[in-house]
Design an enzyme around this catalytic site. Structure first.
Site, mmCIF file in Angstrom:
data_model
loop_
_atom_site.group_PDB
_atom_site.id
_atom_site.type_symbol
_atom_site.label_atom_id
_atom_site.label_comp_id
_atom_site.label_asym_id
_atom_site.label_seq_id
_atom_site.Cartn_x
_atom_site.Cartn_y
_atom_site.Cartn_z
ATOM 1 N N ASP A 7 0.828 -1.191 0.057
ATOM 2 C CA ASP A 7 0.102 0.187 -0.212
ATOM 3 C C ASP A 7 1.063 1.141 0.024
ATOM 4 O O ASP A 7 2.231 0.941 0.003
ATOM 5 C CB ASP A 7 -0.733 -0.120 1.329
ATOM 6 C CG ASP A 7 -1.653 1.263 1.224
ATOM 7 O OD1 ASP A 7 -2.288 1.435 0.306
ATOM 8 O OD2 ASP A 7 -1.754 1.695 2.534
ATOM 9 N N SER A 8 0.359 2.411 -0.278
ATOM 10 C CA SER A 8 1.024 3.621 -0.046
ATOM 11 C C SER A 8 1.654 3.939 1.217
ATOM 12 O O SER A 8 2.296 4.794 1.357
ATOM 13 C CB SER A 8 0.169 4.807 -0.658
ATOM 14 O OG SER A 8 -0.995 4.836 0.148
ATOM 15 N N CYS A 70 -4.561 -1.449 -1.903
ATOM 16 C CA CYS A 70 -4.778 0.035 -2.030
ATOM 17 C C CYS A 70 -5.947 0.474 -3.125
ATOM 18 O O CYS A 70 -5.450 -0.371 -4.166
ATOM 19 C CB CYS A 70 -3.395 0.753 -2.430
ATOM 20 S SG CYS A 70 -3.489 2.449 -2.818
ATOM 21 N N GLU A 153 1.827 2.699 12.500
ATOM 22 C CA GLU A 153 1.444 1.341 12.653
ATOM 23 C C GLU A 153 0.450 0.889 13.754
ATOM 24 O O GLU A 153 -0.470 -0.190 13.571
ATOM 25 C CB GLU A 153 2.737 0.271 12.837
ATOM 26 C CG GLU A 153 2.584 -0.997 12.266
ATOM 27 C CD GLU A 153 3.945 -1.610 12.271
ATOM 28 O OE1 GLU A 153 3.990 -2.710 12.742
ATOM 29 O OE2 GLU A 153 4.892 -1.009 11.751
ATOM 30 N N CYS A 190 -10.940 3.410 0.654
ATOM 31 C CA CYS A 190 -9.425 3.566 0.828
ATOM 32 C C CYS A 190 -9.001 2.794 1.888
ATOM 33 O O CYS A 190 -9.888 2.893 3.040
ATOM 34 C CB CYS A 190 -9.335 5.158 0.937
ATOM 35 S SG CYS A 190 -7.443 5.186 1.459
ATOM 36 N N HIS A 192 -6.790 3.096 3.796
ATOM 37 C CA HIS A 192 -6.432 3.840 5.274
ATOM 38 C C HIS A 192 -7.642 4.055 6.229
ATOM 39 O O HIS A 192 -7.359 4.278 7.098
ATOM 40 C CB HIS A 192 -5.927 5.191 5.126
ATOM 41 C CG HIS A 192 -4.524 5.089 4.493
ATOM 42 N ND1 HIS A 192 -4.015 4.551 3.241
ATOM 43 C CD2 HIS A 192 -3.172 5.845 5.138
ATOM 44 C CE1 HIS A 192 -2.696 4.566 3.056
ATOM 45 N NE2 HIS A 192 -2.137 5.386 4.250
HETATM 46 N N1 DGL Z 1 -4.637 3.476 0.752
HETATM 47 C C1 DGL Z 1 -4.868 3.899 -0.391
HETATM 48 C C2 DGL Z 1 -6.257 3.397 -1.021
HETATM 49 O O1 DGL Z 1 -6.675 2.563 -0.679
HETATM 50 C C3 DGL Z 1 -4.702 5.418 -0.694
HETATM 51 C C4 DGL Z 1 -4.099 6.505 0.086
HETATM 52 C C5 DGL Z 1 -3.259 7.198 -0.548
HETATM 53 O O2 DGL Z 1 -3.643 8.440 -1.150
HETATM 54 O O3 DGL Z 1 -1.923 7.075 -0.820
HETATM 55 O O4 DGL Z 1 -6.768 4.063 -2.023
#
Ligand code: DGL
Length: 229
Positions: A7-8, A70, A153, A190, A192
């Site tokens: 993931d990012s 992600c 984390e 997302c 996150h």
């Molecule tokens: N976790 C990423 C997603 O599911 C997005 C976070 C980011 O913008 O880097 O899209």
């Protein structure tokens, strides 16, 4: 078979943990590309480049399945990765607008995601197919990504209680307009965002159901592992 996740940043840990709950003992690797976070506003070709770097690292660590944990990277890069690495199994993630649209009683669904996800083919095709009879309120919530990266984390568990009210305000500012507009389903589009789920649930309590596809992705990975051994 070892399963690699990237993931990012820390968001994909929510998918990893869902998988570990379902399949404890299966070896995993995780890459948090926090130094390049956020992906959400980056051009698609840059996200493809970063996703390929992450993929190569996971392949070097012996992973046979790569989970693009992600939504943004799935939208931009999964088609490219599948073509470029035909011997590798890729699993992606996309906003759960199909179940949200099917279950919505108000006919209004709120989706929280990044601009990259909303601009992607996958999201727009799924929306056109399964959500044509509901109003979809697409909302970019980049500040949630920033907050989750700051938490690290440990997520909310590492946050002193005194700091929760400010974060709740951040969440409320973004979600309250969706609830006021009548949304009865809030889709976490997302990876996150499930980190903030306790606060999102608190804001939505009694008004909207919160949907996160992490468990469905975990089941999908399990299914693929079953087929490949
Ligand atoms: N976790 C990423 C997603 O599911 C997005 C976070 C980011 O913008 O880097 O899209």
């Amino acid at each position: 078979m070892k399963v690699g996740f990237f993931d990012s940043g820390f968001g994909g840990l929510n998918v990893l943990r869902a998988f570990q709950r379902l399949c404890p003992g299966v070896p995993t690797e995780y890459i948090a590309d926090s130094k390049n976070c956020p992906y959400g506003n980056k051009p698609a070709d840059e996200i493809i480049r970063l996703s390929e770097v992450n993929t190569k690292k996971l392949l070097c660590r012996g992973c046979g399945i790569i989970v693009v944990a992600c939504n943004t990277a799935t939208a931009a890069a999964i088609d490219y990765l599948r073509v470029k690495y035909p011997g590798v199994l890729f699993v992606g993630i996309e906003p759960a607008i199909k179940p949200a649209a099917l279950k919505s009683k108000s006919g209004i669904v709120g989706v929280l995601a990044t601009a990259g996800t909303f601009n992607g083919r996958l999201y727009n095709e799924t929306k056109a197919r399964f959500a044509k009879n509901v109003t979809v309120l697409a909302t970019v919530a980049d500040e949630f990504v920033t907050e989750v990266e700051k938490l690290g984390e440990q997520g909310l568990e590492g946050l002193p209680a005194a700091k929760l009210p400010r974060l709740e305000q951040v969440v409320r500012r973004r979600i309250e307009p969706l609830l006021s507009a009548g949304a009865d389903k809030i889709v976490l589009g997302c990876t996150h965002f499930p980190t903030l789920r306790p606060l999102i649930e608190k804001v939505c309590a009694g008004r909207a159901e919160v949907l996160d596809p992490s468990d469905a992705v975990a089941r999908q990975i399990r299914k693929i592992i079953g087929k490949s051994v």
